[in-house]
Design a protein around this motif. Structure first.
Motif, mmCIF file in Angstrom:
data_model
loop_
_atom_site.group_PDB
_atom_site.id
_atom_site.type_symbol
_atom_site.label_atom_id
_atom_site.label_comp_id
_atom_site.label_asym_id
_atom_site.label_seq_id
_atom_site.Cartn_x
_atom_site.Cartn_y
_atom_site.Cartn_z
ATOM 1 N N LYS A 154 0.833 -1.188 0.000
ATOM 2 C CA LYS A 154 0.000 0.000 0.000
ATOM 3 C C LYS A 154 0.873 1.245 0.000
ATOM 4 O O LYS A 154 2.067 1.203 0.354
ATOM 5 N N MET A 155 0.284 2.371 -0.366
ATOM 6 C CA MET A 155 1.008 3.630 -0.419
ATOM 7 C C MET A 155 0.213 4.709 0.297
ATOM 8 O O MET A 155 -1.016 4.689 0.315
ATOM 9 N N ARG A 156 0.939 5.651 0.863
ATOM 10 C CA ARG A 156 0.324 6.852 1.416
ATOM 11 C C ARG A 156 0.772 8.019 0.548
ATOM 12 O O ARG A 156 1.967 8.184 0.286
ATOM 13 N N LEU A 157 -0.181 8.804 0.081
ATOM 14 C CA LEU A 157 0.195 9.915 -0.786
ATOM 15 C C LEU A 157 -0.571 11.187 -0.429
ATOM 16 O O LEU A 157 -1.703 11.141 0.059
ATOM 17 N N THR A 158 0.100 12.282 -0.653
ATOM 18 C CA THR A 158 -0.522 13.602 -0.522
ATOM 19 C C THR A 158 -0.812 14.087 -1.925
ATOM 20 O O THR A 158 0.097 14.154 -2.769
ATOM 21 N N TYR A 159 -2.083 14.398 -2.180
ATOM 22 C CA TYR A 159 -2.530 14.662 -3.543
ATOM 23 C C TYR A 159 -3.129 16.055 -3.659
ATOM 24 O O TYR A 159 -3.932 16.472 -2.826
ATOM 25 N N ARG A 160 -2.705 16.784 -4.695
ATOM 26 C CA ARG A 160 -3.235 18.125 -4.951
ATOM 27 C C ARG A 160 -4.252 18.017 -6.076
ATOM 28 O O ARG A 160 -3.920 17.776 -7.227
ATOM 29 N N LYS A 161 -5.524 18.198 -5.723
ATOM 30 C CA LYS A 161 -6.606 18.044 -6.695
ATOM 31 C C LYS A 161 -6.644 19.221 -7.661
ATOM 32 O O LYS A 161 -6.223 20.332 -7.329
ATOM 33 N N ARG A 162 -7.169 18.967 -8.850
ATOM 34 C CA ARG A 162 -7.240 20.015 -9.878
ATOM 35 C C ARG A 162 -8.220 21.108 -9.470
ATOM 36 O O ARG A 162 -7.966 22.293 -9.677
ATOM 37 N N LEU A 163 -9.347 20.692 -8.875
ATOM 38 C CA LEU A 163 -10.353 21.647 -8.425
ATOM 39 C C LEU A 163 -10.532 21.519 -6.925
ATOM 40 O O LEU A 163 -10.500 20.407 -6.386
ATOM 41 N N PRO A 164 -10.732 22.621 -6.212
ATOM 42 C CA PRO A 164 -10.872 22.555 -4.751
ATOM 43 C C PRO A 164 -12.183 21.917 -4.318
ATOM 44 O O PRO A 164 -13.171 21.897 -5.061
ATOM 45 N N GLU A 165 -12.183 21.383 -3.081
ATOM 46 C CA GLU A 165 -13.412 20.873 -2.494
ATOM 47 C C GLU A 165 -14.312 22.051 -2.097
ATOM 48 O O GLU A 165 -13.939 23.218 -2.260
ATOM 49 N N THR A 166 -15.483 21.722 -1.556
ATOM 50 C CA THR A 166 -16.420 22.780 -1.152
ATOM 51 C C THR A 166 -15.838 23.673 -0.067
ATOM 52 O O THR A 166 -16.221 24.833 0.063
ATOM 53 N N ASP A 167 -14.905 23.136 0.736
ATOM 54 C CA ASP A 167 -14.281 23.947 1.785
ATOM 55 C C ASP A 167 -13.088 24.739 1.264
ATOM 56 O O ASP A 167 -12.391 25.413 2.033
#
Length: 315
Positions: A154-167
């Motif tokens: 398994k892997m743990r990753l920090t991911y920067r999404k293309r579009l922000p969440e509602t917060d």
């Protein structure tokens, strides 16, 4: 393909696949099953140890191996271009292997074939048009992900999404079970089961800011096959724009994935897009400027107007 070439190809296929049915060979070489039977008989009469098992197919006797086969110039070019691609797109481990393979292929080629393949290769190049060159850090992440897949870790990753969440937050941390890697439009996508979502998700490696391979192992589902896997189409919203036909080529080049239909009208060309959320097309719509007008949804018309007003304030 003539008879001699086909019979040689049959031997190579049996060496590659171990067991092949006559029906599969006939389909592969676009001939009849009866012709395959005749080819197998001819090969056996030439001393090739082919074994036939009823209900299973044909195979070469264990321990028999064909001698090295020479390459034509076209075949050599195909292999050499493949090593160029691997060196460009994969991590350092495979990059070094690609260089070694290229040297070995070039070393075994007869001089006329080597010269001809070099001449052909001079007329072709692999370019990364519009793609940023992979950094050493990105290739390192690719190598880590590849090894985690092979070792079922398994892997743990920090991911920067293309579009922000509602917060408003664009960064998320996930633990995933990596199933495979897919090269899509010049970008490596990690196909993995996300523990948080309890489902398969897709992560673009260039947006992974931190990555760690864990000691915890996972079990690959028996029914998962990366070659057969298709990402579910979750684009449920439709967006319609009226555009100047003169920029249609530009729209197709950049947004073909989202396009659903086009309709010619007296006042312009109406294009319908299907998206997960309209924000995915915002930068494209703004980039097309006055050559497009959003027709619906109305909420997105207001969003484009709002962004245009923000741009105007800066000028």
């Amino acid at each position: 393909m003539n008879k001699t070439d086909r019979q040689l190809a049959i031997m190579l296929e049996l060496q590659r696949c171990k067991v092949s049915r006559a029906e599969d060979l006939a389909s592969l070489f676009e001939t009849s099953v009866r012709t395959i039977y005749r080819d197998i008989q001819a090969l056996s009469e030439m001393g090739i140890p082919i074994v036939g098992a009823p209900g299973q197919g044909y195979s070469l006797m264990e321990g028999y191996f064909l001698p090295p086969v020479g390459f034509s110039a076209e075949e050599a070019v195909t292999l050499l271009l493949g090593t160029d691609f691997i060196e460009q797109k994969l991590d350092g481990d495979y990059g070094g292997v690609a260089k070694s393979a290229r040297r070995k292929i070039e070393a075994i080629l007869p001089e006329p074939v080597r010269a001809e393949s070099a001449r052909v290769r001079e007329t072709m190049r692999l370019l990364r048009a519009g793609e940023p060159a992979a950094t050493s850090k990105e290739k390192d992440k690719l190598g880590q992900a590849r090894r985690a897949i092979l070792e079922r870790r398994k892997m743990r990753l920090t991911y920067r999404k293309r579009l922000p969440e509602t917060d408003g937050n664009r960064t998320t941390e996930r633990e995933v079970s990596p199933y495979g890697l897919v090269l899509l439009q010049g970008n490596w996508m990690l196909v993995a089961r996300c523990d948080l979502r309890a489902d398969i998700r897709h992560f673009r490696l260039s947006r992974v800011t931190e990555l760690a391979v864990l000691e915890e192992r996972f079990h690959m589902p028996d029914d998962f096959n990366l070659s057969d896997y298709r990402k579910p189409d979750d684009r449920s919203e439709r967006l319609r724009v009226r555009t100047n036909p003169a920029i249609m080529d530009k729209i197709v080049e950049t947004c073909q994935f989202y396009m659903e239909s086009t309709e010619e009208r007296p006042d312009g060309l109406v294009v319908t897009f299907r998206v997960r959320q309209p924000e995915e097309l915002l930068s494209h719509i703004l980039g097309w400027g006055g050559d497009v007008e959003v027709l619906e949804p109305e909420s997105f018309r207001h969003r484009v107007r709002e962004e245009a007003e923000n741009i105007l304030k800066r000028y």
